[in-house]
Design an enzyme around this catalytic site. Structure first.
Site, PDB file in Angstrom:
ATOM      1  N   CYS A 186      31.262   5.022  -3.865  1.00  0.00           N
ATOM      2  CA  CYS A 186      31.906   6.380  -3.410  1.00  0.00           C
ATOM      3  C   CYS A 186      30.792   7.425  -2.873  1.00  0.00           C
ATOM      4  O   CYS A 186      30.546   7.594  -1.730  1.00  0.00           O
ATOM      5  CB  CYS A 186      32.570   7.079  -4.743  1.00  0.00           C
ATOM      6  SG  CYS A 186      33.976   6.062  -5.226  1.00  0.00           S
ATOM      7  N   ARG A 187      29.940   8.320  -3.792  1.00  0.00           N
ATOM      8  CA  ARG A 187      28.967   9.133  -3.274  1.00  0.00           C
ATOM      9  C   ARG A 187      27.871   8.748  -2.612  1.00  0.00           C
ATOM     10  O   ARG A 187      27.788   9.290  -1.483  1.00  0.00           O
ATOM     11  CB  ARG A 187      28.308   9.800  -4.614  1.00  0.00           C
ATOM     12  CG  ARG A 187      29.523  10.582  -5.411  1.00  0.00           C
ATOM     13  CD  ARG A 187      28.903  10.959  -6.758  1.00  0.00           C
ATOM     14  NE  ARG A 187      28.859   9.751  -7.720  1.00  0.00           N
ATOM     15  CZ  ARG A 187      28.179   9.732  -8.750  1.00  0.00           C
ATOM     16  NH1 ARG A 187      27.797  10.911  -9.438  1.00  0.00           N
ATOM     17  NH2 ARG A 187      28.260   8.524  -9.487  1.00  0.00           N
ATOM     18  N   SER A 188      27.244   7.789  -3.023  1.00  0.00           N
ATOM     19  CA  SER A 188      25.794   7.405  -2.007  1.00  0.00           C
ATOM     20  C   SER A 188      26.314   6.994  -0.782  1.00  0.00           C
ATOM     21  O   SER A 188      25.694   7.194   0.348  1.00  0.00           O
ATOM     22  CB  SER A 188      24.955   6.482  -2.892  1.00  0.00           C
ATOM     23  OG  SER A 188      25.542   5.307  -3.379  1.00  0.00           O
ATOM     24  N   ASN A 202      27.628   2.854  -5.761  1.00  0.00           N
ATOM     25  CA  ASN A 202      27.624   2.503  -4.349  1.00  0.00           C
ATOM     26  C   ASN A 202      28.724   2.263  -3.909  1.00  0.00           C
ATOM     27  O   ASN A 202      28.727   1.579  -2.755  1.00  0.00           O
ATOM     28  CB  ASN A 202      26.384   1.428  -4.238  1.00  0.00           C
ATOM     29  CG  ASN A 202      25.839   1.433  -2.624  1.00  0.00           C
ATOM     30  OD1 ASN A 202      25.489   0.282  -2.227  1.00  0.00           O
ATOM     31  ND2 ASN A 202      25.852   2.721  -2.144  1.00  0.00           N
ATOM     32  N   CYS A 213      23.884   6.511  -6.289  1.00  0.00           N
ATOM     33  CA  CYS A 213      24.823   6.789  -7.369  1.00  0.00           C
ATOM     34  C   CYS A 213      24.935   5.578  -8.112  1.00  0.00           C
ATOM     35  O   CYS A 213      23.867   4.666  -8.253  1.00  0.00           O
ATOM     36  CB  CYS A 213      26.052   7.104  -6.714  1.00  0.00           C
ATOM     37  SG  CYS A 213      26.938   6.095  -5.731  1.00  0.00           S
ATOM     38  N   ASP A 263      30.769  12.697  -9.965  1.00  0.00           N
ATOM     39  CA  ASP A 263      31.345  11.265  -9.888  1.00  0.00           C
ATOM     40  C   ASP A 263      32.911  11.700  -9.647  1.00  0.00           C
ATOM     41  O   ASP A 263      33.514  12.156 -10.528  1.00  0.00           O
ATOM     42  CB  ASP A 263      31.285  10.562 -11.043  1.00  0.00           C
ATOM     43  CG  ASP A 263      31.672   9.183 -10.927  1.00  0.00           C
ATOM     44  OD1 ASP A 263      32.463   8.864 -10.059  1.00  0.00           O
ATOM     45  OD2 ASP A 263      31.429   8.317 -11.855  1.00  0.00           O
TER      46      ASP A 263
HETATM   47  P1  4NP Z   1      30.069   6.209  -7.276  1.00  0.00           P
HETATM   48  O1  4NP Z   1      31.346   5.938  -8.178  1.00  0.00           O
HETATM   49  O2  4NP Z   1      28.981   5.909  -8.396  1.00  0.00           O
HETATM   50  O3  4NP Z   1      29.949   7.408  -6.646  1.00  0.00           O
HETATM   51  O4  4NP Z   1      30.015   4.900  -6.444  1.00  0.00           O
HETATM   52  C1  4NP Z   1      31.787   5.059  -9.114  1.00  0.00           C
HETATM   53  C2  4NP Z   1      32.232   3.929  -8.632  1.00  0.00           C
HETATM   54  C3  4NP Z   1      32.510   3.006  -9.381  1.00  0.00           C
HETATM   55  C4  4NP Z   1      32.522   3.173 -10.989  1.00  0.00           C
HETATM   56  C5  4NP Z   1      31.943   4.485 -11.369  1.00  0.00           C
HETATM   57  C6  4NP Z   1      31.650   5.540 -10.600  1.00  0.00           C
HETATM   58  N1  4NP Z   1      32.782   2.384 -11.786  1.00  0.00           N
HETATM   59  O5  4NP Z   1      32.852   2.575 -12.908  1.00  0.00           O
HETATM   60  O6  4NP Z   1      33.048   1.167 -11.404  1.00  0.00           O
END
Ligand code: 4NP
Length: 172
Positions: free
Chosen positions: A21-23, A19, A16, A136
């Site tokens: 939340c989702r992945s 790294n 994602c 997201d």
């Molecule tokens: P992820 O979520 O891609 O599912 O891990 C996010 C985590 C952090 C951010 C964006 C999305 N950020 O902008 O820091």
């Protein structure tokens, strides 16, 4: 002719943006479901983000909480960033959304590298071309994380069900 046995397990990365939340949720859920199916030696899973902001950090507390609530262990995760050499160490790289897909494909060095990248939800039995992302949840509330977990569990079940064919086709 029967295909020869692969030299190593099928190596899957889920990817994602951050790294955190989702992945990592997909990493933990898919790994647990593979273990429950006795397939831990056949398929190995790890995860990464296309961005570098959270390198070394544990999972987002909201992601960790929903996993714990549903009986998974989020404690071992530390965020990593995907680089081009991940194509050397993985047979299949599964991305959470279209922008992750484009960003990982941009790291590919060869057509063979590019062919390793697929949308994670391409395995979801109810995905469609217009609904094939894991959205997201970072800016939203807890219901976004619930929704993400449902998509990830359903898709992971399908990946586990397909694992023997994937190993035969993709592990080398
Ligand atoms: P992820 O979520 O891609 O599912 O891990 C996010 C985590 C952090 C951010 C964006 C999305 N950020 O902008 O820091």
């Amino acid at each position: 002719m029967t295909p020869s046995a692969p030299e190593h397990p099928l190596r899957v990365a889920v990817v994602c943006l951050g790294n955190i939340c989702r992945s990592p949720m997909a990493d933990v859920v898919l790994e647990q479901k593979l273990a429950d199916a006795g397939l831990s030696d056949a398929v190995v899973v790890d995860s990464g983000g296309t961005g570098d902001w959270h390198r070394g950090e544990p999972m987002d507390p909201r992601a960790a909480a929903i996993l714990t609530e549903h009986g998974y262990d989020p404690s071992r995760h530390r965020a990593r960033q995907v680089t081009g050499d991940w194509f050397d160490d993985h047979d299949l790289i599964l991305t959470m959304d279209e922008s992750n897909f484009d960003d990982v494909r941009a790291l590919a060095r060869t057509p063979q590298d590019r062919s390793k990248v697929q949308m994670f939800r391409s395995f979801d039995p109810v995905s469609t071309p217009g609904d094939d992302e894991v959205p997201d949840p970072w800016y939203g509330g807890p219901e976004g994380f619930e929704h993400v977990l449902r998509l990830i569990e359903r898709t992971s079940d399908a990946i586990v069900a397909n694992a023997p064919e994937l190993v035969t086709e993709l592990a080398r």
